[in-house]
Enzyme design. Sequence first.
Site, mmCIF file in Angstrom:
data_model
loop_
_atom_site.group_PDB
_atom_site.id
_atom_site.type_symbol
_atom_site.label_atom_id
_atom_site.label_comp_id
_atom_site.label_asym_id
_atom_site.label_seq_id
_atom_site.Cartn_x
_atom_site.Cartn_y
_atom_site.Cartn_z
ATOM 1 N N SER A 10 112.252 79.604 21.361
ATOM 2 C CA SER A 10 113.562 79.147 21.859
ATOM 3 C C SER A 10 114.469 78.647 20.741
ATOM 4 O O SER A 10 115.614 78.277 20.999
ATOM 5 C CB SER A 10 113.372 78.041 22.911
ATOM 6 O OG SER A 10 112.761 76.914 22.308
ATOM 7 N N GLY A 11 113.977 78.622 19.509
ATOM 8 C CA GLY A 11 114.819 78.162 18.394
ATOM 9 C C GLY A 11 115.625 79.309 17.808
ATOM 10 O O GLY A 11 115.505 80.461 18.243
ATOM 11 N N TYR A 12 116.432 78.995 16.812
ATOM 12 C CA TYR A 12 117.249 80.045 16.193
ATOM 13 C C TYR A 12 116.400 81.060 15.438
ATOM 14 O O TYR A 12 116.669 82.258 15.460
ATOM 15 C CB TYR A 12 118.277 79.429 15.236
ATOM 16 C CG TYR A 12 119.436 78.776 15.937
ATOM 17 C CD1 TYR A 12 119.988 79.322 17.094
ATOM 18 C CD2 TYR A 12 120.008 77.614 15.440
ATOM 19 C CE1 TYR A 12 121.052 78.723 17.732
ATOM 20 C CE2 TYR A 12 121.079 77.014 16.064
ATOM 21 C CZ TYR A 12 121.607 77.564 17.216
ATOM 22 O OH TYR A 12 122.661 76.969 17.833
ATOM 23 N N ILE A 13 115.383 80.577 14.744
ATOM 24 C CA ILE A 13 114.512 81.509 14.016
ATOM 25 C C ILE A 13 113.702 82.334 15.025
ATOM 26 O O ILE A 13 113.578 83.550 14.893
ATOM 27 C CB ILE A 13 113.590 80.732 13.045
ATOM 28 C CG1 ILE A 13 114.399 80.233 11.842
ATOM 29 C CG2 ILE A 13 112.407 81.567 12.605
ATOM 30 C CD1 ILE A 13 114.854 81.315 10.886
ATOM 31 N N ARG A 35 108.026 75.324 25.219
ATOM 32 C CA ARG A 35 107.568 74.330 26.183
ATOM 33 C C ARG A 35 108.678 74.035 27.190
ATOM 34 O O ARG A 35 108.468 73.961 28.375
ATOM 35 C CB ARG A 35 107.167 73.029 25.472
ATOM 36 C CG ARG A 35 106.025 73.198 24.475
ATOM 37 C CD ARG A 35 106.020 72.081 23.448
ATOM 38 N NE ARG A 35 107.341 71.947 22.853
ATOM 39 C CZ ARG A 35 107.781 70.896 22.191
ATOM 40 N NH1 ARG A 35 106.997 69.868 22.019
ATOM 41 N NH2 ARG A 35 108.996 70.865 21.700
ATOM 42 N N ARG A 36 109.904 73.936 26.684
ATOM 43 C CA ARG A 36 111.017 73.540 27.558
ATOM 44 C C ARG A 36 111.471 74.645 28.505
ATOM 45 O O ARG A 36 111.995 74.372 29.579
ATOM 46 C CB ARG A 36 112.231 73.114 26.710
ATOM 47 C CG ARG A 36 112.072 71.773 26.040
ATOM 48 C CD ARG A 36 113.210 71.505 25.096
ATOM 49 N NE ARG A 36 113.277 72.503 24.036
ATOM 50 C CZ ARG A 36 114.361 72.774 23.309
ATOM 51 N NH1 ARG A 36 115.485 72.138 23.545
ATOM 52 N NH2 ARG A 36 114.320 73.670 22.346
ATOM 53 N N CYS A 142 114.855 78.720 3.486
ATOM 54 C CA CYS A 142 116.058 79.551 3.291
ATOM 55 C C CYS A 142 116.770 79.198 1.977
ATOM 56 O O CYS A 142 117.100 80.092 1.173
ATOM 57 C CB CYS A 142 116.996 79.421 4.489
ATOM 58 S SG CYS A 142 117.307 77.727 5.042
HETATM 59 N N1 LIG Z 1 117.194 77.702 10.814
HETATM 60 C C1 LIG Z 1 116.969 78.300 9.658
HETATM 61 O O1 LIG Z 1 117.888 78.828 9.002
HETATM 62 C C2 LIG Z 1 115.568 78.373 9.097
HETATM 63 C C3 LIG Z 1 115.332 79.235 8.012
HETATM 64 C C4 LIG Z 1 114.031 79.318 7.489
HETATM 65 C C5 LIG Z 1 113.009 78.579 8.050
HETATM 66 N N2 LIG Z 1 113.274 77.741 9.102
HETATM 67 C C6 LIG Z 1 112.142 77.004 9.661
HETATM 68 O O2 LIG Z 1 111.711 77.696 10.826
HETATM 69 C C7 LIG Z 1 111.236 76.760 11.806
HETATM 70 C C8 LIG Z 1 112.065 76.926 13.081
HETATM 71 O O3 LIG Z 1 113.428 76.638 12.751
HETATM 72 P P1 LIG Z 1 114.598 76.737 13.805
HETATM 73 O O4 LIG Z 1 115.852 76.594 13.034
HETATM 74 O O5 LIG Z 1 114.412 77.898 14.700
HETATM 75 O O6 LIG Z 1 114.321 75.398 14.649
HETATM 76 P P2 LIG Z 1 114.742 75.061 16.144
HETATM 77 O O7 LIG Z 1 115.951 75.867 16.502
HETATM 78 O O8 LIG Z 1 114.814 73.588 16.267
HETATM 79 O O9 LIG Z 1 113.502 75.598 17.016
HETATM 80 C C9 LIG Z 1 112.253 74.968 16.995
HETATM 81 C C10 LIG Z 1 111.299 75.662 17.958
HETATM 82 O O10 LIG Z 1 110.035 75.018 17.876
HETATM 83 C C11 LIG Z 1 109.564 74.720 19.202
HETATM 84 N N3 LIG Z 1 108.797 73.472 19.097
HETATM 85 C C12 LIG Z 1 109.252 72.242 18.685
HETATM 86 N N4 LIG Z 1 108.233 71.353 18.679
HETATM 87 C C13 LIG Z 1 107.119 72.037 19.117
HETATM 88 C C14 LIG Z 1 105.759 71.656 19.352
HETATM 89 N N5 LIG Z 1 105.341 70.404 19.109
HETATM 90 N N6 LIG Z 1 104.910 72.599 19.790
HETATM 91 C C15 LIG Z 1 105.326 73.875 20.019
HETATM 92 N N7 LIG Z 1 106.594 74.288 19.852
HETATM 93 C C16 LIG Z 1 107.477 73.377 19.390
HETATM 94 C C17 LIG Z 1 110.816 74.602 20.038
HETATM 95 O O11 LIG Z 1 110.491 75.037 21.343
HETATM 96 P P3 LIG Z 1 110.457 74.172 22.678
HETATM 97 O O12 LIG Z 1 110.967 72.788 22.356
HETATM 98 O O13 LIG Z 1 111.346 74.918 23.630
HETATM 99 O O14 LIG Z 1 109.015 74.224 23.052
HETATM 100 C C18 LIG Z 1 111.743 75.631 19.398
HETATM 101 O O15 LIG Z 1 111.510 76.909 19.950
HETATM 102 C C19 LIG Z 1 111.382 75.364 11.158
HETATM 103 O O16 LIG Z 1 110.180 74.992 10.559
HETATM 104 C C20 LIG Z 1 112.460 75.583 10.112
HETATM 105 O O17 LIG Z 1 112.377 74.672 9.038
HETATM 106 C C21 LIG Z 1 114.516 77.638 9.637
#
Ligand SMILES: NC(=O)c1ccc[n+]([C@@H]2O[C@H](COP(=O)([O-])OP(=O)(O)OC[C@H]3O[C@@H](n4cnc5c(N)ncnc54)[C@H](OP(=O)(O)O)[C@@H]3O)[C@@H](O)[C@H]2O)c1
Length: 330
Positions: A10-13, A35-36, A142
């Site tokens: 559900s996150g951006y990645i 989860r949500r 990134c």
């Molecule tokens: N954004 C970027 O540009 C970028 C680039 C490279 C790497 N990253 C890394 O990639 C990862 C994801 O980034 P994002 O930007 O997509 O973050 P995000 O939008 O905040 O998404 C986080 C995801 O993790 C899930 N989550 C959170 N806590 C959890 C738990 N305890 N157990 C299971 N699922 C859980 C959430 O799902 P639910 O709450 O719905 O369960 C959501 O789908 C991070 O580690 C970030 O540092 C991000």
Amino acid sequence: MIKAAVVGGSGYIGGELIRLLAMHPEVEITAVTSRRFAGKKVHKVHPNLRGLDLRFRSDYEFDADVVFLAVPHGTSMKIVEQFLGSSKIIDMSADFRLRSDLYREYYGEHLRPELIEEFVYGLPELHREEIKKAELVANPGCNATATILALYPFRDVTEEAIVDLKVSSSAGGRRENVASIHPERSHVVRVYKPFHHRHEGEVIQETGVRAMFTVHSVDIVRGILSTVYFPFEGSLRELLKRLLVYRDEPFIRLVTDKGGLQRFPDPKYVLGSNFVDIGFAYDKENSRAIVLSAIDNLIKGGSGQAIQNMNLMFGLDERTGLDYYPLYPV
Ligand SMILES: NC(=O)c1ccc[n+]([C@@H]2O[C@H](COP(=O)([O-])OP(=O)(O)OC[C@H]3O[C@@H](n4cnc5c(N)ncnc54)[C@H](OP(=O)(O)O)[C@@H]3O)[C@@H](O)[C@H]2O)c1
């Protein structure tokens, strides 16, 4: 077909992983977790994916050849156990990117320090052969991806570099917080972290150069520009020759135009693609060089690079499913 699961869909990645995996000719998506939003169709969260017949689930009882952990740092190390041995793992978080001493310096205590060495740092341009043999890959950050690729050809000319990063709002993830709501985030040029940004650790580990980051949040939704300053002595030709180490890299484009508005890399011209645009400027009189690197943080900075790694881990051409030009105009 490779059976792929996205944990943290559900996150951006996670959303970008689902989009790219759904178009990948050798992949079948077997599970996407949240989860949500368990039970909901993925387009309820990622409206661009309307028409894709997939629902979120919250359990981990699925069958997958590869699991992408697209969860916050600190979470991967808690949940990784259940996938070890049964699936290849590509972790998008910071949990397994840094060797132990650097992890402690930048993040604190690690819950599974014994696992760190099992992960390969997933930057194909530097670690392609190790990635091909890996079961566990730590996908780079990134800001780190953009900066390491700019600095790597110059790692022997300087011990320190100044790195100025312009970073989009999607780099902060989809979590709601006051700093990212529209009235606060729009039109900012906000210094996010003047010293000791956590991605510095990855640059030190991969290049040996102590890079001093200043990260600025700017008013774009996707994209990163890393501007790297360091002393350089030699001719312009020598500088260019170092960058030509990337000549055969499928996702690196050297920007060498002598004139025109687009003579330097700009994230605007890589958005939606796995490309890294790298360019430079040289002040020979004062022995100073600037190397600039532009990426889409969600693709080469995240999900695209993860799929590039998956392709290598499964013996595919690394361009499979990623071989397209950026969107323009955006
Ligand atoms: N954004 C970027 O540009 C970028 C680039 C490279 C790497 N990253 C890394 O990639 C990862 C994801 O980034 P994002 O930007 O997509 O973050 P995000 O939008 O905040 O998404 C986080 C995801 O993790 C899930 N989550 C959170 N806590 C959890 C738990 N305890 N157990 C299971 N699922 C859980 C959430 O799902 P639910 O709450 O719905 O369960 C959501 O789908 C991070 O580690 C970030 O540092 C991000």
